[in-house]
Write a protein that holds these residues in place. Structure first.
Motif, PDB file in Angstrom:
ATOM      1  N   LYS A 161      73.906 -91.943 -97.662  1.00 28.85           N
ATOM      2  CA  LYS A 161      74.206 -92.473 -96.334  1.00 28.85           C
ATOM      3  C   LYS A 161      73.276 -93.649 -96.023  1.00 28.85           C
ATOM      4  O   LYS A 161      72.093 -93.608 -96.321  1.00 28.85           O
ATOM      5  CB  LYS A 161      74.011 -91.368 -95.296  1.00 28.85           C
ATOM      6  CG  LYS A 161      74.655 -91.694 -93.982  1.00 28.85           C
ATOM      7  CD  LYS A 161      74.327 -90.633 -92.951  1.00 28.85           C
ATOM      8  CE  LYS A 161      74.815 -91.142 -91.596  1.00 28.85           C
ATOM      9  NZ  LYS A 161      74.365 -90.300 -90.498  1.00 28.85           N
ATOM     10  N   GLN A 165      78.974 -97.991 -99.419  1.00 26.72           N
ATOM     11  CA  GLN A 165      79.781 -97.089-100.243  1.00 26.72           C
ATOM     12  C   GLN A 165      80.600 -97.902-101.246  1.00 26.72           C
ATOM     13  O   GLN A 165      81.160 -98.937-100.897  1.00 26.72           O
ATOM     14  CB  GLN A 165      80.696 -96.249 -99.367  1.00 26.72           C
ATOM     15  CG  GLN A 165      79.945 -95.227 -98.533  1.00 26.72           C
ATOM     16  CD  GLN A 165      79.101 -94.299 -99.369  1.00 26.72           C
ATOM     17  OE1 GLN A 165      79.519 -93.845-100.426  1.00 26.72           O
ATOM     18  NE2 GLN A 165      77.872 -94.041 -98.921  1.00 26.72           N
ATOM     19  N   ASN A 170      85.013 -92.532-100.029  1.00 29.14           N
ATOM     20  CA  ASN A 170      83.914 -92.565 -99.071  1.00 29.14           C
ATOM     21  C   ASN A 170      84.005 -93.760 -98.140  1.00 29.14           C
ATOM     22  O   ASN A 170      83.525 -93.695 -96.999  1.00 29.14           O
ATOM     23  CB  ASN A 170      82.576 -92.549 -99.805  1.00 29.14           C
ATOM     24  CG  ASN A 170      82.132 -91.118-100.073  1.00 29.14           C
ATOM     25  OD1 ASN A 170      82.396 -90.226 -99.264  1.00 29.14           O
ATOM     26  ND2 ASN A 170      81.502 -90.898-101.208  1.00 29.14           N
ATOM     27  N   GLU A 174      83.894 -93.547 -94.127  1.00 30.89           N
ATOM     28  CA  GLU A 174      83.075 -94.425 -93.298  1.00 30.89           C
ATOM     29  C   GLU A 174      83.911 -95.069 -92.195  1.00 30.89           C
ATOM     30  O   GLU A 174      83.487 -95.174 -91.049  1.00 30.89           O
ATOM     31  CB  GLU A 174      82.460 -95.512 -94.184  1.00 30.89           C
ATOM     32  CG  GLU A 174      81.017 -95.804 -93.866  1.00 30.89           C
ATOM     33  CD  GLU A 174      80.390 -96.714 -94.897  1.00 30.89           C
ATOM     34  OE1 GLU A 174      81.115 -97.560 -95.464  1.00 30.89           O
ATOM     35  OE2 GLU A 174      79.185 -96.581 -95.134  1.00 30.89           O
ATOM     36  N   ASP A 179      80.193 -89.116 -92.332  1.00 24.63           N
ATOM     37  CA  ASP A 179      79.154 -89.293 -93.347  1.00 24.63           C
ATOM     38  C   ASP A 179      79.786 -89.302 -94.729  1.00 24.63           C
ATOM     39  O   ASP A 179      80.783 -88.610 -94.957  1.00 24.63           O
ATOM     40  CB  ASP A 179      78.144 -88.141 -93.277  1.00 24.63           C
ATOM     41  CG  ASP A 179      77.213 -88.321 -92.101  1.00 24.63           C
ATOM     42  OD1 ASP A 179      77.236 -89.418 -91.506  1.00 24.63           O
ATOM     43  OD2 ASP A 179      76.496 -87.361 -91.772  1.00 24.63           O
ATOM     44  N   PRO A 180      79.213 -90.080 -95.659  1.00 25.74           N
ATOM     45  CA  PRO A 180      79.744 -90.059 -97.025  1.00 25.74           C
ATOM     46  C   PRO A 180      79.556 -88.682 -97.657  1.00 25.74           C
ATOM     47  O   PRO A 180      78.603 -87.967 -97.338  1.00 25.74           O
ATOM     48  CB  PRO A 180      78.915 -91.114 -97.752  1.00 25.74           C
ATOM     49  CG  PRO A 180      77.692 -91.283 -96.939  1.00 25.74           C
ATOM     50  CD  PRO A 180      78.086 -91.009 -95.526  1.00 25.74           C
TER      51      PRO A 180
END
Lengths: 327, 304
Positions: A161, A165, A170, A174, A179-180
């Protein structure tokens, strides 16, 4: 590098030339015999190397593997059923079996369904469109599992995070302000195993599509026509007329993918190395044999795999005999 | 009069099947398939784009960002390829691995074809006891995973000092590919006209001559299908080479690429280009010889 290439060419010529010389000598030997003996020996001269290759590389090692499965880690003393008892009471191995079962239940069916769908739809395009879309779907079949896993990094990749990304999934997370996620580590509901299955399915759908498309095309037009005259809709025609006629091909595809899934190794090894509860029989076998150096456990695992494959094997032989009878 | 009747029927048939046949796809089907094809190639596109991006570009943004400013030359580079094909800081030399892949694959493809063709000839055209039983065994072995052979072979190779040598992998691939090779070739040869072989015999041709002059040329399609199968299978194999060749001087592309996957620091930017180097040859072989590949598959080939 030049020396390396030269060596490569020499090795290739040596290997292939050697094989040719062997056959030439075998034939000469058989011809040097007189009359009846020449006829008796010659088939063995022709088929001998193949039989030898199969005997030495498949049949003999399979028998030794069964033997090893009753012996200790270094194959120096017999231990009876201890290996089987150990692995079948080990909860981590039972989890491995369950994961493999998930692969078996989900993957072959998905491959067949997707392949059937694409085949049916692509057949309706103009010939150029059909050829192009089929090539696209089929292409991953040529790519190794290691290559496929590398390719799918562009989708599944994870960065901590706060850093940019680099994987599509991910980036989508986002976009929605989430959160990834480290996807390969997400074993809730075996989500990570499912992601690995998608990679495998991606490589196999083309195979199913090509076989099923050929089968659908050979369904006699008049049977479809008869259905239409009787007033059947497209859905009805597909399920009651086309599907029963391509069922043999559906089974062939299903079984081929099934065998591939039962011994799956590469994808799991490359992506998670069996971690995060994604382990399967093929990966565990490699681990016991190569990392843990336990021949007993490794052999017992393979014997279990062989037992699981016996029904497929019986089907295969029966299918072959039926085909031979029709020849 | 006849012409109208014929046109009448074709029209009736055309009207009776509004939703099937070539060119009958509606817009929904076309769009659906189009999206599917795009999705299918998306991961490959991502890898391809990444492989030409600099380390900084790869780490600072996702590959799809190139579409925002494709003309920004600072993000593009060929350095990944030039680095990965030679000695570099990641310790994985894909150029060397590329050559090793060829050394492994070519003999492991050609030799089994030769051996299997002789066997298939014996099974099809020679009179002797045993082929029927043996062929059933071969059919059964088609579905047996080659893992069953690995533990004893590894031990045997260790005792013979053959581990990490090319012949060790060649022989393993020859053995593992043999059931499929014999199966495909024998099925094909059984469909050849027996009369031609009989007349060759009457003309006094030996089996050896008949095999080389008649059967091999006539079997080219089957030989080609198996060759492509085996080529792709060996080139793409990880397990056999990982065990018998390992990660030293003789390592092949798939094993090298797998080793590179673990890189998180220096060398991470080389993974996409290494991936492309690995898949390049099989994809080219596949695209140019697709026809034979499909023929082999439809002949009922299953490999365990």
């Amino acid at each position: 590098m030049a020396v390396k290439i030269l060596n490569a060419i020499l090795a290739i010529i040596g290997g292939i030339g050697g094989a040719m010389v062997i056959f030439w000598i075998l034939n000469k030997l058989a011809e040097s015999l007189k009359g009846k003996w020449e006829d008796r020996i010659k088939p063995w001269a022709f088929a001998g190397p193949a039989i030898l290759a199969i005997a030495v590389y498949l049949i003999y090692p399979a028998i030794v593997t069964i033997q090893y499965s009753f012996a200790n880690a270094t194959s120096t003393a017999y231990v009876g059923f201890k290996n089987y008892k150990d692995i079948l009471t080990d909860s981590s191995f039972l989890q491995v079996l369950f994961n493999n079962l998930l692969w078996i239940v989900i993957v072959p069916a998905m491959v067949v369904i997707l392949g059937l769908g694409v085949a049916t739809l692509a057949d309706r395009l103009q010939p150029r469109g059909e050829k192009m879309s089929k090539t696209v779907i089929f292409l991953p079949m040529a790519i190794s599992m290691v290559g496929a896993a590398t390719i799918w990094r562009s989708v599944y990749d994870y960065q901590p995070k706060g850093t940019p990304q680099t994987g599509v999934l991910n980036a989508i997370m986002e976009l929605f302000g989430r959160d990834p996620v480290y996807w390969y580590g997400t074993d809730k509901l075996h989500f990570n195993s499912l992601l690995l299955m998608i990679i495998f399915i991606w490589t196999q759908v083309g195979y199913a599509m090509v076989l099923l498309s050929a089968a659908i095309k050979s369904v006699p037009e008049d049977t479809v026509e008869a259905g239409r005259i009787d007033g059947a809709g497209e859905k009805r025609i597909f399920f009651s007329i086309i599907l029963p006629q391509v069922w043999g091909t559906v089974l062939t595809v299903f079984i081929t993918v099934l065998i591939g899934v039962m011994k799956i190794f590469d994808i799991v090894y490359v992506t998670t190395n069996g971690g995060f509860n994604t382990d399967v029989i093929g990966r565990r076998f490699y681990f016991e044999m190569f990392t843990d150096n336990n021949n007993g456990y490794a052999s017992a695992i393979v014997v279990l795999l062989m037992i699981a494959i016996i029904p497929v094997l019986i089907y295969q032989v029966r299918h072959f005999k039926a085909e031979e009878a029709n020849r | 009069m006849t012409t109208t009747a014929v046109t009448g029927t074709t029209q009736a048939i055309k009207q009776s099947k509004p939703n099937t046949g070539a060119g009958s796809a509606g817009l929904a089907v076309k769009i659906g398939l189009g999206i599917l094809c795009l999705l299918w190639m998306l991961p490959v596109l991502g890898l391809l784009i990444s492989s030409f991006r600099t380390r900084d570009a790869q780490l600072s943004s996702g590959w799809w960002n190139v579409f925002k400013s494709p003309l920004d030359a600072t993000q593009w580079t060929m350095k990944n390829y030039s680095q990965v094909l030679g000695d570099n800081q990641s310790g994985v030399n894909m150029g060397k691995a590329f050559i090793n892949s060829f050394i492994v694959t070519v003999p492991a493809t050609v030799i089994p074809i030769l051996i299997a063709a002789f066997a298939a000839y014996a099974f099809t055209f020679m009179e002797w006891r045993g082929p029927d039983v043996m062929f059933v065994v071969i059919v059964a072995l088609l579905v047996v995973p080659n893992q069953v052979a690995l533990v004893p072979l590894l031990k045997l190779y260790g005792q013979l000092g053959m581990n990490n040598t090319f012949p060790a992998v060649w022989l393993a691939h020859i053995g593992f590919g043999m059931p499929l090779a014999v199966y495909i070739l024998r099925n094909y040869m059984a469909g050849l006209p027996k009369a031609i072989i009989e007349s060759a015999k009457i003309d006094g041709a030996s089996h050896f001559t008949t095999f080389w002059k008649l059967i091999i040329p006539m079997s080219t399609p089957a030989l080609a299908s198996f060759a492509i199968f085996q080529f792709l299978w060996v080139w793409n194999d990880l397990l056999v080479s990982l065990i018998f060749l390992g990660r030293g001087e003789n390592t092949i592309l798939t094993v090298a690429l797998q080793g590179l996957q673990g890189q998180t620091g220096q060398g991470r930017e080389l993974i996409p280009s290494a991936g492309f180097v690995t898949i390049l040859v099989p994809v080219l072989v596949f695209l140019s010889l697709q026809r034979y590949f499909i023929r082999g598959m439809t002949s009922g080939a299953v490999k365990g």
